[in-house]
Design a protein around this motif. Structure first.
Motif, PDB file in Angstrom:
ATOM      1  N   LEU A  99       1.341  -2.996  -5.163  1.00  0.00           N
ATOM      2  CA  LEU A  99       2.133  -4.858  -5.932  1.00  0.00           C
ATOM      3  C   LEU A  99       0.448  -5.390  -5.332  1.00  0.00           C
ATOM      4  N   ARG A 100       0.197  -6.927  -6.107  1.00  0.00           N
ATOM      5  CA  ARG A 100      -0.123  -7.546  -5.601  1.00  0.00           C
ATOM      6  C   ARG A 100       0.473  -8.718  -5.270  1.00  0.00           C
ATOM      7  N   LEU A 101       0.045  -9.330  -4.250  1.00  0.00           N
ATOM      8  CA  LEU A 101       1.140 -10.789  -3.490  1.00  0.00           C
ATOM      9  C   LEU A 101       0.415 -11.965  -3.521  1.00  0.00           C
ATOM     10  N   TYR A 102       1.201 -13.014  -4.578  1.00  0.00           N
ATOM     11  CA  TYR A 102       0.161 -14.040  -4.791  1.00  0.00           C
ATOM     12  C   TYR A 102       1.243 -15.138  -4.261  1.00  0.00           C
ATOM     13  N   VAL A 103       0.417 -16.031  -3.354  1.00  0.00           N
ATOM     14  CA  VAL A 103       1.259 -17.730  -3.538  1.00  0.00           C
ATOM     15  C   VAL A 103       0.830 -18.943  -4.107  1.00  0.00           C
ATOM     16  N   THR A 148       4.403 -14.353  -5.777  1.00  0.00           N
ATOM     17  CA  THR A 148       4.927 -13.436  -7.339  1.00  0.00           C
ATOM     18  C   THR A 148       3.671 -12.409  -7.090  1.00  0.00           C
ATOM     19  N   ASP A 149       3.748 -11.863  -8.247  1.00  0.00           N
ATOM     20  CA  ASP A 149       2.741 -10.805  -8.908  1.00  0.00           C
ATOM     21  C   ASP A 149       1.598 -11.831 -10.037  1.00  0.00           C
ATOM     22  N   GLU A 150       1.045 -10.963 -10.544  1.00  0.00           N
ATOM     23  CA  GLU A 150      -0.303 -11.118 -10.767  1.00  0.00           C
ATOM     24  C   GLU A 150       0.092 -12.013 -11.956  1.00  0.00           C
ATOM     25  N   SER A 151       1.358 -11.142 -12.694  1.00  0.00           N
ATOM     26  CA  SER A 151       1.611 -12.151 -13.927  1.00  0.00           C
ATOM     27  C   SER A 151       2.267 -13.416 -13.212  1.00  0.00           C
ATOM     28  N   VAL A 184       0.620  -1.107  -0.427  1.00  0.00           N
ATOM     29  CA  VAL A 184      -0.240  -0.033  -0.123  1.00  0.00           C
ATOM     30  C   VAL A 184       1.149   0.911   0.045  1.00  0.00           C
ATOM     31  N   ALA A 185       1.963   1.307   0.124  1.00  0.00           N
ATOM     32  CA  ALA A 185       2.982   2.678   0.888  1.00  0.00           C
ATOM     33  C   ALA A 185       4.257   1.819   1.055  1.00  0.00           C
ATOM     34  N   PRO A 186       5.092   2.865   0.315  1.00  0.00           N
ATOM     35  CA  PRO A 186       6.635   2.529   1.114  1.00  0.00           C
ATOM     36  C   PRO A 186       6.229   3.487   2.642  1.00  0.00           C
ATOM     37  N   HIS A 187       7.440   3.001   3.216  1.00  0.00           N
ATOM     38  CA  HIS A 187       7.478   2.740   4.744  1.00  0.00           C
ATOM     39  C   HIS A 187       9.242   3.829   5.207  1.00  0.00           C
ATOM     40  N   GLY A 188       9.014   4.459   5.562  1.00  0.00           N
ATOM     41  CA  GLY A 188      10.370   5.306   5.709  1.00  0.00           C
ATOM     42  C   GLY A 188      11.703   5.660   4.522  1.00  0.00           C
TER      43      GLY A 188
END
Length: 177
Positions: free
Chosen positions: A80-84, A41-44, A13-17
């Protein structure tokens, strides 16, 4: 068939620091578990990311991702959407299902009528809905994913038994739209 199915575990959702940390909205029961499934992985499915949870901030998981060392790199991961892979997840508890396991199941009415397949599982904020219909671009409808409207889910048989609420599938009369 499950080998090609992936499950969304979280979204950056966002960078931090300034050192490359990110905030991740985790969809895991224990948000910090997002780092326990190995590379995501990413969506692809072509890029992989190893996530190391560091704590919690603003209701999200604070994490480091291998190879991300500064704020600019972290900013590029926003959204970035993270998948498993589905098979990496533990079995669902009795009476619970992963959404990905429901998609593609045949929808059969309590009267035996075929309604198509589960095309999607949605939640727009008022509860989970199943989209049932024909993949070929035919008509579809949304059905509450409740014990009343979906009395039986049988993953092994590849079916959900549905009992649409009265009037849900009635044709729309001219002037009612």
């Amino acid at each position: 068939m499950l080998a090609d199915r992936r499950v969304l575990l979280g979204v950056v959702v966002a960078p931090h620091g300034v050192r490359g940390e990110v905030r991740i909205q985790s969809h895991c029961a224990d948000p910090a578990d997002i780092g326990s499934y190995g590379a995501l992985t990413d969506e692809s499915g072509r890029r992989s990311f190893t996530v190391h949870p560091l704590g919690e901030v603003r209701g999200n998981v604070l994490a480091r991702i291998d190879g991300v060392t500064d704020r600019n790199a972290a900013e590029r991961l926003r959204g970035l959407r993270l998948y498993v892979a589905r098979e990496a997840l533990p079995p669902a508890a009795e009476g619970e299902w992963y959404h990905v396991d429901l998609i593609g199941l045949r929808a059969v009415g309590v009267d035996g009528k075929e309604y198509g397949r589960v095309l999607a599982v949605e939640d727009f904020g008022a509860g989970t809905l199943l989209e049932v219909g024909d993949k070929a671009g035919g008509r579809s409808f949304l059905l509450p994913f409740s014990d009343q409207a979906v009395p039986t889910v049988d993953i092994a048989a590849g079916t959900v038994t549905i009992d649409p609420p009265a009037g849900l599938l009635d044709p729309v009369q001219k002037g009612e739209r």
